[in-house]
Write a protein that holds these residues in place. Structure first.
Motif, PDB file in Angstrom:
ATOM      1  N   ASP A 380      -6.520  -3.618   3.248  1.00 27.92           N
ATOM      2  CA  ASP A 380      -6.289  -4.931   3.843  1.00 27.92           C
ATOM      3  C   ASP A 380      -7.196  -5.090   5.061  1.00 27.92           C
ATOM      4  O   ASP A 380      -6.737  -5.175   6.208  1.00 27.92           O
ATOM      5  CB  ASP A 380      -4.820  -5.061   4.238  1.00 27.92           C
ATOM      6  N   ARG A 432       1.569  -8.259  10.404  1.00 28.25           N
ATOM      7  CA  ARG A 432       0.956  -8.116   9.074  1.00 28.25           C
ATOM      8  C   ARG A 432       1.487  -6.885   8.345  1.00 28.25           C
ATOM      9  O   ARG A 432       1.754  -6.929   7.145  1.00 28.25           O
ATOM     10  CB  ARG A 432      -0.561  -8.020   9.238  1.00 28.25           C
ATOM     11  N   GLN A 435       4.892  -7.405   6.892  1.00 31.68           N
ATOM     12  CA  GLN A 435       4.919  -8.278   5.714  1.00 31.68           C
ATOM     13  C   GLN A 435       4.677  -7.514   4.407  1.00 31.68           C
ATOM     14  O   GLN A 435       5.050  -7.984   3.330  1.00 31.68           O
ATOM     15  CB  GLN A 435       3.870  -9.383   5.862  1.00 31.68           C
ATOM     16  N   LYS A 437       2.181  -7.030   2.386  1.00 29.93           N
ATOM     17  CA  LYS A 437       1.553  -7.781   1.297  1.00 29.93           C
ATOM     18  C   LYS A 437       0.873  -6.856   0.279  1.00 29.93           C
ATOM     19  O   LYS A 437       1.170  -6.905  -0.921  1.00 29.93           O
ATOM     20  CB  LYS A 437       0.533  -8.772   1.868  1.00 29.93           C
ATOM     21  N   GLN A 441       2.093  -5.485  -3.639  1.00 30.62           N
ATOM     22  CA  GLN A 441       1.227  -5.610  -4.815  1.00 30.62           C
ATOM     23  C   GLN A 441       1.046  -4.263  -5.509  1.00 30.62           C
ATOM     24  O   GLN A 441       1.055  -4.176  -6.741  1.00 30.62           O
ATOM     25  CB  GLN A 441      -0.134  -6.174  -4.398  1.00 30.62           C
TER      26      GLN A 441
END
Length: 464
Positions: A380, A432, A435, A437, A441
């Motif tokens: 990320d 971040r 979260q 993300k 995934q």
């Protein structure tokens, strides 16, 4: 013999990184201390020149940083051959970039010195130092790439051993060239530059020896022509936002140094001394942040998503505690350390006036570094890039100009600007990370893969 899991524990990764980085830092401290015996003007030149070198390093560190994370992920996923190919490409590309930078720095040393508004009387010193040290940028490229690769295989002791040897050689050569001892000619700042070049050459040779045996299959000369477009694309996907992030930081620091050069040589020298002492204070936290990045990349590659998430918090909080403790030590010993570097009462007084601000800065740097590296470990990297472009230029550079020059706060105003930048980015990377993300995934891909495997096995059972 250590198992792969044991190799990637936080402590075993972190302590050699700490020793390595501390010794590399001591290389800079020795430079600063010994050069200060030449003159404070020479210290100002070395401080500015090192910022120029860092700016140049971004071009090959983009490849090396992306490759390092990908190597740890591939090893975690039990893909040794892919990791080996990534490493080979990183070395060859970094070396090629290093050769080009070496030629540029050797030929254009004086225009570069003038570009950053250095005082006219300092230009001859700057031209000498930049041209000599800069001509060895290919060695810097190779040592950076090789150290990153070797470290991300789980072998953090190899680069540490190299750093020890590099420091010993550098100290001996510095002493000889600056003071005309041990049969060396007395060359002053020119001698420091030559010493830096020689120590890096020897370090490169040792790291190359470690590199060829870093993977299950030995690397040979013929392997240097290996190129895999898909894997190189994966390197750049991770690496190019990291490169922009690094370039944003270095170029914003160069802008700040240009502002300092406008303020005068005293402010520039003070910031160079302060930066050296702050780096000593922060080094243990920085080593924890790098170890966390390697550990999380390995866990992420192996599919251990929950443990990867927890490692981000554990490593950052440990680093915060260590940085806080070191900051207290710096607070009580600061004047003695600074007086050891320079006898200029004005520099000492200016440094003391900024002491409280430097202590506030350190925890913010750890917060930003810890969670920022955690995000980079899972790929990320674009998020870090975006917030860096906004915060470093809007706050670190922009606010430095406004407070330091426009309002006349000088060096104190620049520190206030850097504090605002570090804490803003630190808060954003925490949000971040929470979260999750990319982690979600990865969990979805893992669950999908497990489901397909179950279907395949059920189908085989029915067929039987």
């Amino acid at each position: 013999m250590q198992t792969e899991k044991n190799k990637f524990t936080l402590w075993l990764l972190a302590w050699p990184i700490f020793v390595e980085l501390l010794l590399q830092l001591l290389l800079g401290v020795v430079d600063t201390l010994m050069v200060s015996r030449v003159s404070d003007d020479a210290v100002a030149v070395v401080g500015l020149a090192n910022q120029v070198f860092q700016a140049m390093m971004i071009l090959f560190m983009t490849v090396a940083s992306g490759a390092g994370i990908l190597i740890a992920q591939k090893i975690g996923a039990k893909q040794q051959e892919a990791a080996r190919t990534v490493a080979i490409m990183a070395v060859t590309v970094s070396a090629a970039i290093g050769v080009v930078l070496s030629m540029i720095l050797y030929q254009e040393a004086l225009p570069l010195a003038r570009l950053f508004q250095l005082e006219e009387r300092l230009l001859p010193l700057a031209q000498t130092y930049i041209s000599i040290v800069g001509s060895g940028m290919v060695l810097t490229a190779l040592t950076a790439a090789l150290s990153t690769i070797i470290r991300n295989t789980g072998n953090t002791k190899g680069p540490m051993i190299t750093a020890i040897g590099m420091n010993v050689i550098h100290i001996v050569f510095n002493y000889g060239f600056i003071y005309g001892e041990l049969g060396f000619p007395q060359l002053g700042l020119t001698g420091v530059a030559i010493s830096t070049l020689v120590s890096r050459l020897l370090a490169t040779c040792l790291l190359l020896f470690m590199f060829v045996t870093a993977f299950e299959r030995r690397i040979s000369w013929g392997d240097l022509l290996v190129f895999n477009r898909k894997l190189f694309g994966a390197i750049l996907k991770i690496g190019w936002p990291m490169g922009i992030n690094m370039s944003s930081w270095v170029l914003s620091q160069l802008t700040i140094y240009t502002i300092l050069a406008t303020l005068g040589a005293r402010e520039l020298a003070t910031r160079t001394y302060l930066n050296t002492l702050e780096s000593i204070c922060f080094m243990l936290g920085f080593s924890i942040a790098l170890a966390v990045q390697i550990q999380i990349a390995h866990l992420y590659g192996s599919g251990n998503i929950k443990e990867a998430y927890r490692s981000g918090y554990r490593g950052t909080w440990i680093g915060m505690g260590l940085v806080g403790f070191n900051s207290l030590i710096l607070f009580f010993t600061f004047k003695s350390f600074l007086s050891f570097f320079t006898s200029d009462a004005g520099i000492v007084q200016l440094g003391m006036s900024c002491l409280g601000l430097t202590l506030v800065l350190q925890p913010g740097k750890m917060l930003n570094m810890g969670f920022g590296n955690a995000l980079s470990a899972i790929g990320d990297t674009r998020f870090n890039m975006v917030i860096s472009l906004i915060s470093m230029w809007g706050l670190a550079a922009g606010l430095s100009y406004y407070l330091g020059l426009h309002l006349g706060w000088g060096l104190a105003g620049i520190y206030v600007a850097m504090i605002c930048d570090e804490y803003l980015r630190g808060i954003l990377v925490i949000i971040r990370w929470r979260q999750k993300k990319y982690l979600r995934q990865a969990e979805a891909r893992k669950a999908s893969g497990a489901g397909l495997e179950n279907v395949r096995q059920e189908g085989m059972g029915l067929h039987a």
